[in-house]
Design a protein around this motif. Structure first.
Motif, PDB file in Angstrom:
ATOM      1  N   VAL A  88       1.628   3.945   1.105  1.00 47.83           N
ATOM      2  CA  VAL A  88       2.160   3.117   0.018  1.00 47.83           C
ATOM      3  C   VAL A  88       2.325   1.681   0.482  1.00 47.83           C
ATOM      4  N   ASP A  89       2.847   1.503   1.694  1.00 47.24           N
ATOM      5  CA  ASP A  89       3.035   0.156   2.241  1.00 47.24           C
ATOM      6  C   ASP A  89       1.694  -0.562   2.426  1.00 47.24           C
ATOM      7  N   GLN A  90       0.674   0.186   2.844  1.00 46.13           N
ATOM      8  CA  GLN A  90      -0.654  -0.414   3.020  1.00 46.13           C
ATOM      9  C   GLN A  90      -1.218  -0.884   1.682  1.00 46.13           C
ATOM     10  N   LEU A  91      -0.990  -0.091   0.637  1.00 48.06           N
ATOM     11  CA  LEU A  91      -1.453  -0.501  -0.689  1.00 48.06           C
ATOM     12  C   LEU A  91      -0.723  -1.773  -1.125  1.00 48.06           C
ATOM     13  N   LYS A  92       0.594  -1.813  -0.923  1.00 42.35           N
ATOM     14  CA  LYS A  92       1.350  -3.005  -1.295  1.00 42.35           C
ATOM     15  C   LYS A  92       0.826  -4.232  -0.560  1.00 42.35           C
ATOM     16  N   SER A  93       0.613  -4.098   0.743  1.00 43.13           N
ATOM     17  CA  SER A  93       0.122  -5.223   1.536  1.00 43.13           C
ATOM     18  C   SER A  93      -1.229  -5.698   1.023  1.00 43.13           C
ATOM     19  N   PHE A  94      -2.107  -4.753   0.687  1.00 41.18           N
ATOM     20  CA  PHE A  94      -3.434  -5.105   0.183  1.00 41.18           C
ATOM     21  C   PHE A  94      -3.336  -5.849  -1.142  1.00 41.18           C
ATOM     22  N   LEU A  95      -2.534  -5.329  -2.068  1.00 43.56           N
ATOM     23  CA  LEU A  95      -2.410  -5.956  -3.381  1.00 43.56           C
ATOM     24  C   LEU A  95      -1.776  -7.343  -3.270  1.00 43.56           C
ATOM     25  N   GLN A  96      -0.777  -7.448  -2.414  1.00 44.76           N
ATOM     26  CA  GLN A  96      -0.083  -8.724  -2.252  1.00 44.76           C
ATOM     27  C   GLN A  96      -1.002  -9.768  -1.641  1.00 44.76           C
ATOM     28  N   THR A  97      -1.754  -9.362  -0.623  1.00 45.52           N
ATOM     29  CA  THR A  97      -2.646 -10.291   0.064  1.00 45.52           C
ATOM     30  C   THR A  97      -3.842 -10.673  -0.792  1.00 45.52           C
ATOM     31  N   THR A  98      -4.406  -9.692  -1.487  1.00 47.54           N
ATOM     32  CA  THR A  98      -5.650  -9.915  -2.230  1.00 47.54           C
ATOM     33  C   THR A  98      -5.418 -10.508  -3.615  1.00 47.54           C
ATOM     34  N   TYR A  99      -4.353 -10.056  -4.285  1.00 41.47           N
ATOM     35  CA  TYR A  99      -4.140 -10.454  -5.671  1.00 41.47           C
ATOM     36  C   TYR A  99      -2.829 -11.223  -5.895  1.00 41.47           C
ATOM     37  N   GLY A 100      -1.916 -11.125  -4.980  1.00 40.16           N
ATOM     38  CA  GLY A 100      -0.657 -11.832  -5.134  1.00 40.16           C
ATOM     39  C   GLY A 100       0.319 -11.193  -6.092  1.00 40.16           C
ATOM     40  N   GLY A 101      -0.012 -10.014  -6.620  1.00 38.39           N
ATOM     41  CA  GLY A 101       0.876  -9.342  -7.560  1.00 38.39           C
ATOM     42  C   GLY A 101       0.190  -8.171  -8.235  1.00 38.39           C
ATOM     43  N   LEU A 102       0.866  -7.612  -9.239  1.00 35.00           N
ATOM     44  CA  LEU A 102       0.372  -6.437  -9.961  1.00 35.00           C
ATOM     45  C   LEU A 102       0.781  -6.552 -11.419  1.00 35.00           C
ATOM     46  N   ASP A 103      -0.135  -6.202 -12.321  1.00 37.74           N
ATOM     47  CA  ASP A 103       0.132  -6.341 -13.754  1.00 37.74           C
ATOM     48  C   ASP A 103       0.424  -5.013 -14.454  1.00 37.74           C
ATOM     49  N   VAL A 104      -0.264  -3.960 -14.048  1.00 36.59           N
ATOM     50  CA  VAL A 104      -0.067  -2.661 -14.697  1.00 36.59           C
ATOM     51  C   VAL A 104      -0.045  -1.574 -13.633  1.00 36.59           C
ATOM     52  N   LEU A 105       1.015  -0.760 -13.647  1.00 29.91           N
ATOM     53  CA  LEU A 105       1.131   0.378 -12.735  1.00 29.91           C
ATOM     54  C   LEU A 105       1.284   1.653 -13.550  1.00 29.91           C
ATOM     55  N   VAL A 106       0.297   2.534 -13.474  1.00 26.92           N
ATOM     56  CA  VAL A 106       0.343   3.817 -14.169  1.00 26.92           C
ATOM     57  C   VAL A 106       0.660   4.895 -13.142  1.00 26.92           C
ATOM     58  N   ASN A 107       1.884   5.413 -13.163  1.00 27.57           N
ATOM     59  CA  ASN A 107       2.288   6.466 -12.227  1.00 27.57           C
ATOM     60  C   ASN A 107       1.860   7.824 -12.768  1.00 27.57           C
ATOM     61  N   ASN A 108       0.718   8.285 -12.303  1.00 28.55           N
ATOM     62  CA  ASN A 108       0.154   9.543 -12.788  1.00 28.55           C
ATOM     63  C   ASN A 108       0.124  10.627 -11.722  1.00 28.55           C
ATOM     64  N   ALA A 109       0.204  10.261 -10.450  1.00 28.35           N
ATOM     65  CA  ALA A 109       0.083  11.233  -9.362  1.00 28.35           C
ATOM     66  C   ALA A 109       1.194  12.277  -9.427  1.00 28.35           C
ATOM     67  N   GLY A 110       0.845  13.517  -9.139  1.00 25.98           N
ATOM     68  CA  GLY A 110       1.825  14.593  -9.126  1.00 25.98           C
ATOM     69  C   GLY A 110       1.169  15.902  -8.738  1.00 25.98           C
ATOM     70  N   ILE A 111       1.987  16.925  -8.501  1.00 27.29           N
ATOM     71  CA  ILE A 111       1.458  18.229  -8.116  1.00 27.29           C
ATOM     72  C   ILE A 111       2.084  19.317  -8.978  1.00 27.29           C
ATOM     73  N   ALA A 112       1.458  20.489  -8.954  1.00 24.95           N
ATOM     74  CA  ALA A 112       2.016  21.676  -9.617  1.00 24.95           C
ATOM     75  C   ALA A 112       1.468  22.905  -8.911  1.00 24.95           C
ATOM     76  N   TYR A 113       2.335  23.829  -8.574  1.00 28.72           N
ATOM     77  CA  TYR A 113       1.904  25.080  -7.962  1.00 28.72           C
ATOM     78  C   TYR A 113       1.222  25.964  -9.009  1.00 28.72           C
ATOM     79  N   LYS A 114       0.209  26.692  -8.575  1.00 27.97           N
ATOM     80  CA  LYS A 114      -0.408  27.677  -9.456  1.00 27.97           C
ATOM     81  C   LYS A 114       0.548  28.861  -9.632  1.00 27.97           C
ATOM     82  N   LYS A 115       0.465  29.501 -10.788  1.00 24.80           N
ATOM     83  CA  LYS A 115       1.366  30.609 -11.075  1.00 24.80           C
ATOM     84  C   LYS A 115       1.242  31.735 -10.049  1.00 24.80           C
TER      85      LYS A 115
END
Length: 284
Positions: A88-115
């Protein structure tokens, strides 16, 4: 999902032309497949900014990029494991260095165990909440400082329909703080572990369903929306949306919608910033 974000901004009185001028960088977590993949596709078709597809595995992410390239779309890729703080920190560093900020964050990641997974409920509760709640919250805490004025955060959540009225009331309490929500989540995990220690039997099917829903409560987004309104950055909107019962790996392909229909569902119903717009139970 493009219209989800547009509707958020439109509610604040912005014209579409102004909206497209402000939003140039889109980040979708957990997007190498399923609804996240469909969201990336929709954003690439709707907007001219850079859209980042992320996944834990580099190979899976690059394969997803290749599939979208075949459709004439040009998303970008960055590795992201929301359970790994260094990632997560590496992503932040990349976005900050390359783009200087972020406009849209879609939090979609997640898990679910199979029944049919052999893991006991105590393990399922602990691992699922660690990813879907605490890891997602960690991503928010790391990336929110990058949000620029007029940014939008439409998290993908599940409904909580099988908890008692009293528990639902605690989640819906307008005075609930993030610290209070974290305590509720920890108590849920502690109770699951206690049941394991005492060898108490639980209804695995029911509790698995509750775990998936409780691990990503929408109340967290409401709390974040209240907090972000106090921020000096102008017009940052946090919404909450649900794709409905979608046929994905996460639902063991038991859903009733395709991933594109799920993305369309979010786009249709997420029209009011900071409000609960989910109206049906969901398999995530």
């Amino acid at each position: 999902m493009g219209d989800v974000i547009f509707n958020n901004v439109r509610q604040c009185g912005h014209a579409k032309a102004v909206f497209q001028m402000f939003l140039n960088l889109f980040q979708v977590t957990g997007s190498n497949k399923g609804v996240g993949f469909a969201v990336v596709r929709a954003l690439c078709k709707s907007y001219h900014g850079d859209v980042f597809l992320t996944s834990r595995g580099v190979g899976r992410g690059q394969a997803a990029i290749a599939d979208l390239n075949k459709e004439g779309l040009q998303p970008k890729f960055h590795q992201l494991d929301i359970n790994d703080r260094s990632s997560v920190d590496q992503l932040k560093s990349f976005l900050q260095t390359t783009y200087g900020g972020l406009d849209v964050l879609v939090n979609n990641a997640g898990i679910a165990y199979k029944k049919a997974h052999p893991a006991p409920f105590s393990e399922r509760a602990e691992v699922t909440c660690k990813t879907n709640f605490w890891a997602t919250l960690d991503v928010c805490r790391v990336l929110f400082p990058l949000l620029r004025p007029h940014a939008s955060i439409p998290p993908c959540h599940s409904t909580i329909t099988e908890c008692s009225t009293a528990v639902q009331g605690r989640f819906k309490d307008p005075s609930l703080t993030m610290n209070g929500l974290e305590k509720i989540m920890q108590k849920f995990v502690d109770c699951a572990l206690l049941c394991a220690v005492l060898s108490r039997q639980v209804n695995t099917r029911t509790m698995d369903s509750q775990t998936r829903r409780a691990s990503c409560p929408r109340s967290g987004s409401f709390i974040q929306d209240r907090e972000i309104r106090k921020d000096s950055r102008e017009d940052i909107v946090i919404n909450t949306c649900c794709s409905g019962s979608v046929t994905t790996d996460m639902s063991s392909h038991q859903g009733t919608k395709t991933i594109d229909e799920g993305e369309q569902f979010c786009r249709t119903y997420s029209e009011t910033p900071g409000c609960d717009v989910v109206c049906v139970p969901v398999q995530v």
